[in-house]
Design a protein around this motif. Structure first.
Motif, PDB file in Angstrom:
ATOM      1  N   GLU A  41       0.832  -1.198   0.000  1.00 24.56           N
ATOM      2  CA  GLU A  41       0.000   0.000   0.000  1.00 24.56           C
ATOM      3  C   GLU A  41       0.871   1.255   0.000  1.00 24.56           C
ATOM      4  OE1 GLU A  41      -3.586   2.050   2.650  1.00 24.56           O
ATOM      5  OE2 GLU A  41      -2.715   0.126   3.232  1.00 24.56           O
ATOM      6  N   GLY A  42       0.535   2.171  -0.865  1.00 24.36           N
ATOM      7  CA  GLY A  42       1.281   3.425  -0.943  1.00 24.36           C
ATOM      8  C   GLY A  42       2.374   3.417  -1.991  1.00 24.36           C
ATOM      9  N   VAL A  43       2.579   2.292  -2.673  1.00 23.09           N
ATOM     10  CA  VAL A  43       3.588   2.194  -3.723  1.00 23.09           C
ATOM     11  C   VAL A  43       2.902   1.752  -5.011  1.00 23.09           C
ATOM     12  CG1 VAL A  43       5.725   1.092  -4.489  1.00 23.09           C
ATOM     13  CG2 VAL A  43       5.380   1.619  -2.073  1.00 23.09           C
ATOM     14  N   ALA A  44       3.006   2.596  -6.040  1.00 26.64           N
ATOM     15  CA  ALA A  44       2.347   2.294  -7.308  1.00 26.64           C
ATOM     16  C   ALA A  44       3.077   1.182  -8.040  1.00 26.64           C
ATOM     17  CB  ALA A  44       2.294   3.546  -8.179  1.00 26.64           C
ATOM     18  N   GLY A  45       2.315   0.410  -8.801  1.00 24.39           N
ATOM     19  CA  GLY A  45       2.916  -0.585  -9.678  1.00 24.39           C
ATOM     20  C   GLY A  45       3.075  -1.962  -9.084  1.00 24.39           C
ATOM     21  N   GLY A  46       2.609  -2.178  -7.859  1.00 26.37           N
ATOM     22  CA  GLY A  46       2.777  -3.480  -7.235  1.00 26.37           C
ATOM     23  C   GLY A  46       1.745  -4.486  -7.719  1.00 26.37           C
ATOM     24  N   VAL A  47       2.100  -5.762  -7.618  1.00 22.85           N
ATOM     25  CA  VAL A  47       1.177  -6.839  -7.981  1.00 22.85           C
ATOM     26  C   VAL A  47       1.253  -7.907  -6.897  1.00 22.85           C
ATOM     27  CG1 VAL A  47       1.391  -6.444 -10.461  1.00 22.85           C
ATOM     28  CG2 VAL A  47       2.968  -7.999  -9.333  1.00 22.85           C
ATOM     29  N   PRO A  48       0.256  -8.808  -6.825  1.00 23.88           N
ATOM     30  CA  PRO A  48       0.249  -9.818  -5.756  1.00 23.88           C
ATOM     31  C   PRO A  48       1.481 -10.715  -5.739  1.00 23.88           C
ATOM     32  CG  PRO A  48      -1.901  -9.670  -6.785  1.00 23.88           C
ATOM     33  CD  PRO A  48      -0.985  -8.818  -7.607  1.00 23.88           C
ATOM     34  N   GLU A  49       2.152 -10.855  -6.884  1.00 26.51           N
ATOM     35  CA  GLU A  49       3.321 -11.729  -6.940  1.00 26.51           C
ATOM     36  C   GLU A  49       4.586 -11.061  -6.411  1.00 26.51           C
ATOM     37  OE1 GLU A  49       1.261 -11.203  -9.522  1.00 26.51           O
ATOM     38  OE2 GLU A  49       0.149 -13.092  -9.299  1.00 26.51           O
ATOM     39  N   ASP A  50       4.520  -9.799  -6.086  1.00 24.68           N
ATOM     40  CA  ASP A  50       5.701  -9.082  -5.610  1.00 24.68           C
ATOM     41  C   ASP A  50       6.176  -9.609  -4.257  1.00 24.68           C
ATOM     42  OD1 ASP A  50       5.669  -7.498  -7.816  1.00 24.68           O
ATOM     43  OD2 ASP A  50       4.881  -5.718  -6.825  1.00 24.68           O
ATOM     44  N   VAL A  51       7.477  -9.622  -4.058  1.00 25.52           N
ATOM     45  CA  VAL A  51       8.085  -9.920  -2.766  1.00 25.52           C
ATOM     46  C   VAL A  51       8.849  -8.680  -2.326  1.00 25.52           C
ATOM     47  CG1 VAL A  51       9.803 -11.280  -1.533  1.00 25.52           C
ATOM     48  CG2 VAL A  51       8.282 -12.397  -3.177  1.00 25.52           C
ATOM     49  N   TRP A  52       8.459  -8.132  -1.195  1.00 30.15           N
ATOM     50  CA  TRP A  52       9.130  -6.958  -0.634  1.00 30.15           C
ATOM     51  C   TRP A  52      10.059  -7.418   0.485  1.00 30.15           C
ATOM     52  CZ3 TRP A  52       8.400  -2.029  -2.544  1.00 30.15           C
ATOM     53  CH2 TRP A  52       7.333  -1.879  -3.437  1.00 30.15           C
ATOM     54  N   LEU A  53      11.313  -7.009   0.397  1.00 28.22           N
ATOM     55  CA  LEU A  53      12.291  -7.401   1.409  1.00 28.22           C
ATOM     56  C   LEU A  53      12.779  -6.166   2.150  1.00 28.22           C
ATOM     57  CD1 LEU A  53      13.986  -9.744   2.606  1.00 28.22           C
ATOM     58  CD2 LEU A  53      15.778  -9.114   0.989  1.00 28.22           C
ATOM     59  N   GLN A  54      12.671  -6.218   3.468  1.00 29.14           N
ATOM     60  CA  GLN A  54      13.122  -5.129   4.317  1.00 29.14           C
ATOM     61  C   GLN A  54      14.313  -5.592   5.144  1.00 29.14           C
ATOM     62  OE1 GLN A  54      10.210  -3.774   7.136  1.00 29.14           O
ATOM     63  NE2 GLN A  54      11.666  -2.550   8.304  1.00 29.14           N
ATOM     64  N   CYS A  55      15.435  -4.901   5.002  1.00 26.47           N
ATOM     65  CA  CYS A  55      16.608  -5.197   5.819  1.00 26.47           C
ATOM     66  C   CYS A  55      17.578  -4.036   5.733  1.00 26.47           C
ATOM     67  CB  CYS A  55      17.297  -6.472   5.348  1.00 26.47           C
ATOM     68  SG  CYS A  55      18.774  -6.871   6.311  1.00 26.47           S
ATOM     69  N   PRO A  56      18.021  -3.496   6.863  1.00 30.79           N
ATOM     70  CA  PRO A  56      18.983  -2.389   6.840  1.00 30.79           C
ATOM     71  C   PRO A  56      20.319  -2.821   6.242  1.00 30.79           C
ATOM     72  CG  PRO A  56      17.936  -2.576   8.993  1.00 30.79           C
ATOM     73  CD  PRO A  56      17.598  -3.831   8.236  1.00 30.79           C
ATOM     74  N   ILE A  57      21.022  -1.857   5.677  1.00 33.02           N
ATOM     75  CA  ILE A  57      22.356  -2.085   5.112  1.00 33.02           C
ATOM     76  C   ILE A  57      23.316  -1.074   5.716  1.00 33.02           C
ATOM     77  CG2 ILE A  57      23.751  -1.844   3.008  1.00 33.02           C
ATOM     78  CD1 ILE A  57      21.519  -3.128   1.454  1.00 33.02           C
ATOM     79  N   GLY A  58      24.485  -1.562   6.115  1.00 35.76           N
ATOM     80  CA  GLY A  58      25.498  -0.686   6.701  1.00 35.76           C
ATOM     81  C   GLY A  58      26.837  -0.866   6.033  1.00 35.76           C
ATOM     82  N   VAL A  59      27.685   0.129   6.207  1.00 37.66           N
ATOM     83  CA  VAL A  59      29.032   0.062   5.651  1.00 37.66           C
ATOM     84  C   VAL A  59      29.927  -0.728   6.603  1.00 37.66           C
ATOM     85  CG1 VAL A  59      29.715   2.266   6.685  1.00 37.66           C
ATOM     86  CG2 VAL A  59      30.954   1.390   4.704  1.00 37.66           C
ATOM     87  N   VAL A  60      30.730  -1.608   6.051  1.00 37.48           N
ATOM     88  CA  VAL A  60      31.660  -2.407   6.834  1.00 37.48           C
ATOM     89  C   VAL A  60      33.034  -1.756   6.832  1.00 37.48           C
ATOM     90  CG1 VAL A  60      32.818  -4.637   7.017  1.00 37.48           C
ATOM     91  CG2 VAL A  60      30.407  -4.530   6.391  1.00 37.48           C
ATOM     92  N   SER A  61      33.471  -1.333   5.667  1.00 34.00           N
ATOM     93  CA  SER A  61      34.778  -0.702   5.532  1.00 34.00           C
ATOM     94  C   SER A  61      34.663   0.497   4.609  1.00 34.00           C
ATOM     95  CB  SER A  61      35.802  -1.692   4.962  1.00 34.00           C
ATOM     96  OG  SER A  61      36.995  -1.030   4.581  1.00 34.00           O
ATOM     97  N   HIS A  62      34.903   1.690   5.153  1.00 30.11           N
ATOM     98  CA  HIS A  62      34.888   2.891   4.326  1.00 30.11           C
ATOM     99  C   HIS A  62      35.958   2.816   3.248  1.00 30.11           C
ATOM    100  CE1 HIS A  62      33.013   5.180   7.956  1.00 30.11           C
ATOM    101  NE2 HIS A  62      32.122   4.518   7.268  1.00 30.11           N
TER     102      HIS A  62
END
Length: 325
Positions: A95-116
């Motif tokens: 909800e709130g994102v255009a263009g989605g369909v029931p087959e979509d998989v949304w993945l939520q996970c933070p990403i951080g820097v390991v080595s600058h």
């Protein structure tokens, strides 16, 4: 402007990736999420979103090692990340994102820097909030790979590569994030092994210190033990037609001369620039031509830019916004 549209998340971005396995099988190792709070993904100024480039978060490319092999600070294991609160997936339209369909998989996970310094990134609950959308386009049983449509809602460095690795379907030929160097191309892999062996015999150290080269090095040593010197000579002949010795002098600190351009100084002092063409050709054989991740389409309110399908994704007609043929 287009840059402002991208930065304000007014742009729809579509990528293609060829990943290992039948996507999205095996997501049960992640936490199913009842919903995803889009307010957690506020606009920030990161390079891939079109903002100012933060030199401390800018990755250096496809040959960087994974966090487990080149970390400059302690990061959680993938298993720890998968079990962390707030890390998981939601299947269906968001909800709130255009263009989605029931087959979509949304993945939520933070990403951080390991080595600058090395430009290494990892999935890390302590990192920045990150959200990606994936959808299966096709599956190839012969190679056990899936063609997946990918859309990054946020724009973190290496976001799609890391999220695909997290869900158990890394880009098939991405050796830095769970894939395999020269996936499915045994001839190319053999040439790389032979090139690395010949470089070692010539006393040449590869320019890149990357994990897949270390693996090739170990495999080359094992093959030498198993097959013997005679087989090694045949491998050498597969890579180069001549047996001339490549002379590589030890590096000597030299100062830039007055009036000497930067390019001229590098050519004069770089020990690899002093070698012949053979050395450069051998170095090139150690690397792939590019991973199977392709920026296919960027579109905004009043503009649309598309690129041709890559060779590894030909005859695909069910990509979002791409007309059927």
């Amino acid at each position: 402007t287009i840059s402002e549209t991208i930065r304000q998340k007014g742009t729809k971005k579509i990528y293609l990736a060829r990943v290992r396995g039948r996507f999205p099988a095996g997501l049960d190792h992640l936490n199913p999420l009842p919903s995803i709070d889009l307010s957690a993904f506020e606009v920030d100024s990161e390079a891939l979103d079109g903002g100012e480039v933060d030199q401390h978060r800018f990755g250096r490319g496809d040959d960087m090692p994974p966090a487990s092999q080149a970390a400059k600070k302690e990061v959680p294991s993938l298993e720890t990340v998968r079990q962390s609160a707030g890390v998981g997936y939601l299947k269906g339209d968001l909800e709130g994102v255009a263009g989605g369909v029931p087959e979509d998989v949304w993945l939520q996970c933070p990403i951080g820097v390991v080595s600058h310094r090395e430009g290494v990134y990892a999935c890390d609950p302590r990192g920045k909030a990150c959200l990606s959308r994936f959808r299966l386009l096709s599956y190839c049983g012969q190679t056990d790979t899936s063609l997946v449509e990918c859309s990054p809602y946020t724009g973190r460095t290496h976001q799609l590569r890391l999220h695909l690795q997290l869900c158990g379907h890394p880009i098939a030929n991405d050796p830095c994030y769970g894939g395999e160097l020269f996936f499915g191309d045994t001839q190319r892999l053999q040439r790389a092994r032979s090139a690395l062996k010949l470089m070692r015999q010539q006393g040449i150290t590869p320019l890149s210190k990357v994990p897949h080269l270390l693996l090739l090095d170990e495999e080359s040593e094992n093959r030498e033990d198993d097959k013997g010197a005679a087989r090694g000579d045949n491998e050498k002949n597969e890579v180069v037609s001549t047996q001339e010795k490549v002379v590589v002098d030890e590096p000597v600190k030299q100062l830039q001369m007055e009036g000497e351009s930067d390019d001229a100084y590098l050519i004069r002092t770089c020990r690899y620039c002093q070698t012949n063409r053979q050395t450069h050709e051998l170095e090139q054989l150690l690397h792939c031509d590019g991973i199977w991740l392709h920026a296919l389409r960027y579109s905004g309110p009043d503009w649309d830019f598309q690129t041709p399908l890559p060779s590894w994704a030909e005859n695909v007609s069910n990509v979002s916004g791409i007309p059927s043929t």
